[in-house]
Design a protein around this motif. Structure first.
Motif, mmCIF file in Angstrom:
data_model
loop_
_atom_site.group_PDB
_atom_site.id
_atom_site.type_symbol
_atom_site.label_atom_id
_atom_site.label_comp_id
_atom_site.label_asym_id
_atom_site.label_seq_id
_atom_site.Cartn_x
_atom_site.Cartn_y
_atom_site.Cartn_z
ATOM 1 N N GLN A 1 -43.592 -23.153 24.664
ATOM 2 C CA GLN A 1 -43.323 -21.987 23.832
ATOM 3 C C GLN A 1 -42.431 -22.419 22.668
ATOM 4 O OE1 GLN A 1 -41.525 -18.776 25.997
ATOM 5 N NE2 GLN A 1 -42.270 -17.280 24.554
ATOM 6 N N CYS B 1 -53.875 -30.461 23.900
ATOM 7 C CA CYS B 1 -53.358 -29.093 23.851
ATOM 8 C C CYS B 1 -54.445 -28.132 23.382
ATOM 9 C CB CYS B 1 -52.172 -28.989 22.893
ATOM 10 S SG CYS B 1 -50.751 -29.964 23.404
ATOM 11 N N ASP C 1 -43.159 -23.551 31.580
ATOM 12 C CA ASP C 1 -43.601 -23.673 32.962
ATOM 13 C C ASP C 1 -44.511 -24.887 33.047
ATOM 14 O OD1 ASP C 1 -43.858 -23.037 35.630
ATOM 15 O OD2 ASP C 1 -45.421 -21.539 35.322
ATOM 16 N N ALA C 2 -44.568 -25.532 34.220
ATOM 17 C CA ALA C 2 -45.409 -26.729 34.347
ATOM 18 C C ALA C 2 -45.872 -26.918 35.781
ATOM 19 C CB ALA C 2 -44.641 -27.954 33.885
ATOM 20 N N ILE D 1 -40.765 -26.503 27.133
ATOM 21 C CA ILE D 1 -41.659 -26.289 28.268
ATOM 22 C C ILE D 1 -41.173 -25.060 29.016
ATOM 23 C CG2 ILE D 1 -42.522 -27.224 30.448
ATOM 24 C CD1 ILE D 1 -42.300 -30.013 29.176
ATOM 25 N N MET E 1 -47.268 -19.718 21.867
ATOM 26 C CA MET E 1 -47.346 -20.430 23.136
ATOM 27 C C MET E 1 -48.613 -21.279 23.143
ATOM 28 S SD MET E 1 -46.968 -18.628 26.854
ATOM 29 C CE MET E 1 -45.698 -17.587 26.182
ATOM 30 N N VAL F 1 -49.472 -30.335 33.501
ATOM 31 C CA VAL F 1 -50.095 -29.285 32.702
ATOM 32 C C VAL F 1 -48.961 -28.305 32.456
ATOM 33 C CG1 VAL F 1 -51.797 -27.437 32.615
ATOM 34 C CG2 VAL F 1 -52.355 -29.589 33.760
ATOM 35 N N ALA F 2 -48.628 -28.102 31.195
ATOM 36 C CA ALA F 2 -47.446 -27.313 30.876
ATOM 37 C C ALA F 2 -47.747 -26.246 29.833
ATOM 38 C CB ALA F 2 -46.330 -28.219 30.366
ATOM 39 N N ARG F 3 -47.018 -25.163 29.957
ATOM 40 C CA ARG F 3 -47.059 -24.107 28.942
ATOM 41 C C ARG F 3 -45.822 -24.301 28.066
ATOM 42 N NH1 ARG F 3 -47.142 -19.055 31.874
ATOM 43 N NH2 ARG F 3 -44.894 -19.258 31.942
ATOM 44 N N THR G 1 -50.832 -24.317 25.784
ATOM 45 C CA THR G 1 -50.932 -25.045 27.046
ATOM 46 C C THR G 1 -51.388 -26.467 26.750
ATOM 47 O OG1 THR G 1 -51.461 -23.029 28.262
ATOM 48 C CG2 THR G 1 -52.028 -25.109 29.319
ATOM 49 N N CYS G 2 -50.680 -27.449 27.333
ATOM 50 C CA CYS G 2 -50.994 -28.856 27.099
ATOM 51 C C CYS G 2 -51.095 -29.604 28.419
ATOM 52 C CB CYS G 2 -49.901 -29.520 26.265
ATOM 53 S SG CYS G 2 -49.696 -28.836 24.616
ATOM 54 N N ARG G 3 -51.883 -30.671 28.391
ATOM 55 C CA ARG G 3 -51.965 -31.612 29.496
ATOM 56 C C ARG G 3 -51.496 -32.950 28.962
ATOM 57 N NH1 ARG G 3 -54.149 -35.832 31.161
ATOM 58 N NH2 ARG G 3 -55.794 -36.153 29.682
#
Length: 93
Positions: A74, A43, A84-85, A82, A53, A70-72, A55-57
């Motif tokens: 919050q 992340c 968005d992904a 999650i 917020m 890969v997701a954002r 972003t993680c993989r």
């Protein structure tokens, strides 16, 4: 893990709702797959704000498949969700 399970549940709900609209006279069974584990989590730094917020993989391991995401995420109500992904799923066989 909670965010991943919630994302899967939301996806199943959306697919079920769409199937009901597309085929109103049929019964459609859609269910989540058992998550065997989440690994390779990387992340970035959380962006400051009213609801942070990040972003993680990560890789989700299901029965015979791996899902690379890969997701954002919050922060909401004390936990991460999650937002968005981007998802690529591959069979391991």
């Amino acid at each position: 893990m909670a965010a991943v399970k919630a994302w899967d549940d939301d996806l199943v709900y959306a697919l079920s709702a769409q199937a009901s609209v597309d085929h109103p006279d049929e019964i459609t069974m859609i269910h989540t797959m058992l998550i065997d584990g989440v690994s390779d989590v990387i992340c970035g730094d959380a962006l400051p704000g009213d609801s942070p917020m990040v972003t993680c993989r990560f890789t989700i391991r299901y029965g015979t498949r791996n899902s690379y995401q890969v997701a954002r995420l919050q922060k909401k109500d004390g936990g991460w969700v999650i937002d968005d992904a981007l998802v690529v799923t591959r069979d391991r066989r």
